[in-house]
Motif scaffolding. Structure first.
Motif, short mmCIF file in Angstrom:
data_model
loop_
_atom_site.label_atom_id
_atom_site.label_comp_id
_atom_site.label_asym_id
_atom_site.label_seq_id
_atom_site.Cartn_x
_atom_site.Cartn_y
_atom_site.Cartn_z
N GLY A 158 0.83 -1.15 0.12
CA GLY A 158 0.00 -0.27 -0.06
C GLY A 158 1.06 1.20 0.07
O GLY A 158 1.88 1.10 -0.11
N HIS A 159 0.12 2.34 0.15
CA HIS A 159 0.81 3.73 0.27
C HIS A 159 1.28 4.31 1.61
O HIS A 159 0.82 3.69 2.66
N ILE A 160 2.50 4.99 1.60
CA ILE A 160 2.73 5.50 2.83
C ILE A 160 1.79 6.60 3.03
O ILE A 160 1.64 7.73 2.22
N SER A 161 1.18 6.64 4.46
CA SER A 161 0.27 7.74 4.65
C SER A 161 0.85 8.95 4.83
O SER A 161 1.79 9.21 5.72
N PRO A 162 0.38 10.00 4.26
CA PRO A 162 0.85 11.39 4.59
C PRO A 162 0.59 11.74 6.09
O PRO A 162 1.14 12.75 6.63
N SER A 163 -0.26 10.94 6.92
CA SER A 163 -0.41 11.15 8.15
C SER A 163 0.71 11.12 9.21
O SER A 163 0.86 11.59 10.25
N LEU A 164 1.85 10.35 8.51
CA LEU A 164 2.94 10.25 9.25
C LEU A 164 3.77 11.63 9.59
O LEU A 164 4.73 11.76 10.50
N ARG B 86 6.99 -3.82 0.14
CA ARG B 86 6.25 -3.60 -1.17
C ARG B 86 5.29 -2.29 -1.00
O ARG B 86 4.20 -2.27 -1.71
N LEU B 87 5.85 -1.28 -0.67
CA LEU B 87 5.28 -0.25 -0.71
C LEU B 87 5.13 0.48 -2.11
O LEU B 87 6.15 0.45 -2.72
N SER B 88 4.12 1.06 -2.23
CA SER B 88 4.03 1.79 -3.79
C SER B 88 3.45 3.19 -3.52
O SER B 88 3.29 3.62 -2.30
N GLY B 89 3.22 3.68 -4.49
CA GLY B 89 2.97 5.00 -4.66
C GLY B 89 4.02 6.15 -4.44
O GLY B 89 5.21 5.73 -4.41
#
Length: 861
Positions: free
Chosen positions: A720-726, A741-744
């Motif tokens: 999945g995507h790395i969340s902007p909430s980080l 397996r991070l994408s985006g």
């Protein structure tokens, strides 16, 4: 006869009148107010430190008894109005409301609600009690700002707000309290400069501002506090020079100024030989230059602390202290002098009960004889080469620290015969054993024995039967852990880390398992399963890391509700995730690293593990699998909020007294295994789940952990995507999401993380431009490698005509920067399995010293 009868009749009438009056002394409105006040709080669940119930005064109030006779209540005998309310330590739990019925007791002169849990804001309506002379709210968990309305209590003579969580500055309105003599604001979080309004309060005799966050310089006109007797600003951030006017106050007796940032040479002015100063604490500041010779004029001194004075390697004339014949406490530790001091110099100080000369090169003659009745003696790091023989005559000695010297051979037999000796630290020397028969050693009354970091080897020495705290780490012991230890029925703390013990953990530990609170056996060669019967419900710290233990984690640990530290790293435990740890509500550190744990770490039907105090969570290098629910971290309170309820940063004394307890724990950062050492983990919060087989999205709830310092989720199968909430992780200093397996795209919001010094996104399926920001683009290109569709600085792949490729020269510079900062984590986030033990022992020894100090203080009162 008639006259006599009249007299007796009148006496009877007066007796009946006063009896009736006394019976109905309490006014109904006062009684109602008290009764309502009681109902505003609940008193369940309170116990003292030793587990016994505390006194609940309000529980004994009764309608059948006049309220003026209730516990903690005193009334004016003429009016029946309540004038004193003393409910100290009465288990009151709940906020003090602004409309509390308490404020209807308008004629109170004395009010003491100390040591209750009145957590909340202190309401402005406290000013309704306009007749108060004494107000004590110490240890009530109040927070927020000190209400300015306190300045309306113009009759106050004593104000005690100590041991709370007040913040902000001292309100100027306190300057209206012209009758105030005693002011206690210590142990809060008060900020700002020294409150200048105090200088206009001419009746002040006691000021205690210790253990706060004050800063700035002291005002030059301190002598305006002309009646000051007691002045305490210990443990703040005051800096600059100490005004000499402070020493000119003729009434001053006790002066506490230690653990600040005062600097420069000390100017104490032309002190009169008639000075009343008896207590002077200046230790642990930044003073430099010579120690003022004028100190010798303070002939009334009985307490002097100049620890950590920087004499800039000058020689010190220690004879200036010989004029201080009343000294009972002298701390000259680590004053940074090149002088070699003959210990016999202190022979003339006949009253010394406490002497600390640590860090000073000492000459100790074999014929030395000190006549002073020393009870506490600390000679750590003094280059002593032989066991001091003069100690044999120190029959009052109860505490001895000769650690970090060069003493070889055996501990002499006579040490065990000193009648009052209870605490012995001989760590960091070259001792090889004990002299003395079993009868002599085992009869000794020693409670704490620290022999760590020596050359002890088999056979394991006999220990005093009274031993409560035994520290034997970093020696040359081998073979099985001796079962003789299990005969120490009072044992509380056992540290045998960093030896060569093998075999299994003795099952005989069950003999004292109900009392053992610290068991550290790390870095040996122990094997087999961990015996369930060795786990007692008093356990607070368990460290068996770096052994060869196997089997499952003992489920009896669920009964250890006091457990704070659990480290089993680098063993062969083969078990599923211990979900029962969620019942250990005091747990602060959980390290399962490098074992054979497997299976999911989220319990079916339960989305979140509740860890209210957890600060360090390391389950890396195991075989954990499964998906983490989105709000998996939602109840990890200590990582979400700033909390300082636990202080395990050893003080100077605590760290030294506890001996060489600081071991290390491995940690992965930037793909490298580093050995982390340190002295505490009070503010450091870390999560490491790397090297497992976890799948699915990174839980969104991780963005709630605003106090997180290190996050390592590398080498898993997160997708999945790395969340902007980080971007909410504003304290994050190290982030490793590599080998997943991070994408985006990498969220541009991460560029806002100004403390993020190290990051790694390599070996994923990320794409798009790398966000622009100093912290991100200063990383090495290897931090973004093997993401084929990722572009931008510091990679060579451009994202269009606006970006230039990174040159080889840039890459070389970045690689050099990387190498220069690789050690930052070890320095910044160090945590140690021995730190809890260090805190425990240090706290015990500091308490012992404090008790001794209180004893001698009373003798000088």
């Amino acid at each position: 006869m008639m006259h006599s009868c009249v007299i007796w009749s009148l006496c009877l009438l007066f007796s009946l009148f006063f009896s009736s009056h006394a019976k109905h002394l309490c006014r109904p409105d006062q009684k109602d107010a008290l009764w309502e006040f009681k109902s505003e709080f609940y008193t369940d669940g309170f116990h003292s430190d030793d587990g016994t119930p505390v006194d609940k005064k309000t529980e004994r109030w009764s309608n059948n008894i006049d309220c003026c006779a209730w516990d903690g209540i005193s009334c004016d005998p003429k009016t029946g109005k309540v004038v004193e309310l003393d409910l100290t330590d009465s288990s009151l739990n709940g906020p003090l409301r602004s409309n509390s019925s308490l404020f209807r007791l308008r004629h109170l002169h004395i009010m003491n609600l100390g040591s209750n849990n009145l957590s909340g804001i202190l309401p402005d309506s406290i000013s309704n009690l306009k007749h108060l002379r004494v107000l004590s709210l110490s240890g009530c968990s109040f927070y927020g700002k000190i209400p300015s309305s306190l300045g309306n209590l113009s009759y106050l003579t004593n104000l005690d707000l100590s041991h709370n969580d007040f913040i902000g500055k001292v309100p100027d309105s306190l300057g209206n309290l012209k009758k105030l003599t005693d002011l206690g604001l210590d142990n809060n979080k008060i900020t700002g400069n020294f409150p200048h309004v105090l200088l206009n309060m001419s009746e002040l005799t006691q000021i205690d501002l210790g253990s706060n966050q004050f800063e700035g310089m002291l005002p030059s006109n301190m002598s305006s506090l002309s009646k000051l007797v007691y002045f305490d600003i210990n443990e703040n951030s005051f800096h600059g020079s100490i005004p000499s006017s402070l020493f000119m106050i003729p009434s001053l007796i006790q002066l506490y100024m230690g653990r600040n940032s005062f600097s420069g040479p000390l100017e104490i002015g032309n002190i009169s030989s008639l000075s009343t100063l008896g207590f002077l604490s200046l230790g642990e500041n930044n003073f430099n230059g010579p120690i003022p010779r004028l100190i010798s004029k303070l002939v009334g001194l009985w307490y002097l602390d100049l620890a950590l004075w920087n004499t800039e390697k000058r020689k010190v004339d220690f004879s200036i202290f010989l004029h201080l014949k009343s000294l009972t406490f002298l701390d000259l530790s680590y004053i940074n002098t090149r002088s070699i001091v003959d210990l016999s110099l202190f022979s003339d100080l006949m009253s010394l009960g406490y002497l600390d000369l640590s860090g000073i090169n000492l000459k100790v003659s074999p014929t030395l004889h000190l006549l002073s009745p020393i009870e506490i003696l600390t000679l750590s790091s003094c280059n002593i080469a032989e066991f001091p023989k003069f100690l044999e005559k120190q029959t009052s000695l109860s505490y001895l620290d000769i650690s970090a010297n060069q003493i070889k051979g055996q501990v002499p037999e006579w040490l065990w015969t000193l009648p009052f000796l209870q605490y012995v630290n001989i760590s960091q020397n070259s001792f090889t054993g004990f002299e003395g028969s079993a009868d002599v050693i085992q009869r000794s009354e020693i409670l704490l024995l620290d022999i760590s970091s020596n050359l002890f080897k088999d056979p394991f020495p006999l220990l005093p039967n009274s031993t409560k705290f035994f520290l034997g780490s970093n020696n040359q012991f081998s073979g099985e852990i001796p079962k003789t230890i299990c005969k120490l029925t009072s044992l509380d703390t056992l540290v045998l880390s960093d030896n060569s013990f093998n075999g299994s953990i003795p099952r005989c530990f069950e003999n004292f398992s109900t009392k053992l609170s610290v068991m550290h056996l790390r870095n040996n060669s122990l094997y087999g399963t961990f015996p369930e019967e060795s786990i007692g419900d008093h356990l607070k710290s368990l460290d068996v890391g770096d052994n060869r233990l196997s089997g499952v984690l003992p489920k009896s640990l669920i009964n250890c509700t006091r457990l704070e530290f659990l480290n089993v790293e680098n063993n062969m435990f083969n078990d599923t995730f211990p979900f029962w740890v969620r019942f250990l509500t005091n747990l602060q550190v959980l390290v399962l690293r490098s074992n054979k744990f497997h299976g999911p770490i989220s319990s079916p039907g339960e989305d979140s593990l509740s860890f209210p105090k957890l600060r360090i969570f390391d389950i890396s290098k195991n075989g954990f699998t499964g998906v983490l629910p989105s709000y998996y971290f939602a109840s990890w309170t200590a990582m979400s909020l700033f909390t300082d309820n636990v202080d395990i940063m050893p003080s100077r004394f605590e760290g030294r007294d506890s001996g060489n307890l600081y071991n290390s724990v491995s940690m992965t950062a930037k793909g490298l295994v580093m050995e982390l050492v340190g002295s505490g983990f009070t503010i450091y919060k870390t999560i490491d789940v790397s090297g497992n087989k976890l799948q699915g999205n990174i839980p969104e709830s991780i963005s709630l952990l605003k106090e997180l310092i290190v996050l390592n989720m590398s080498n898993n199968a997160f997708a999945g995507h790395i969340s902007p909430s980080l971007e909410n992780l504003t304290n994050l200093q190290s982030l490793d999401l590599s080998q997943n397996r991070l994408s985006g795209e990498i969220p541009s919001e991460l560029a806002k993380l100004s403390f993020l010094a190290r990051m790694n996104f390599s070996y994923n399926m990320l794409e798009g431009p790398i966000p622009k920001g100093t912290q991100i683009q200063s990383q090495s290109s290897s931090s973004f490698a093997e993401n084929p569709r990722l572009c931008g600085v510091p990679l060579q792949e451009t994202c269009g005509r606006g970006d230039d490729a990174t040159t080889q020269e840039d890459e070389d510079e970045e690689k050099e920067e990387k190498e220069q900062v690789l050690s930052w984590i070890a320095a910044a986030i160090g945590y140690v399995p021995g730190v809890f033990c260090g805190f425990t022992i240090g706290h015990i020894l500091s308490s012992y010293k404090r008790d001794w100090f209180m004893k001698i203080s009373r003798s000088f009162a």
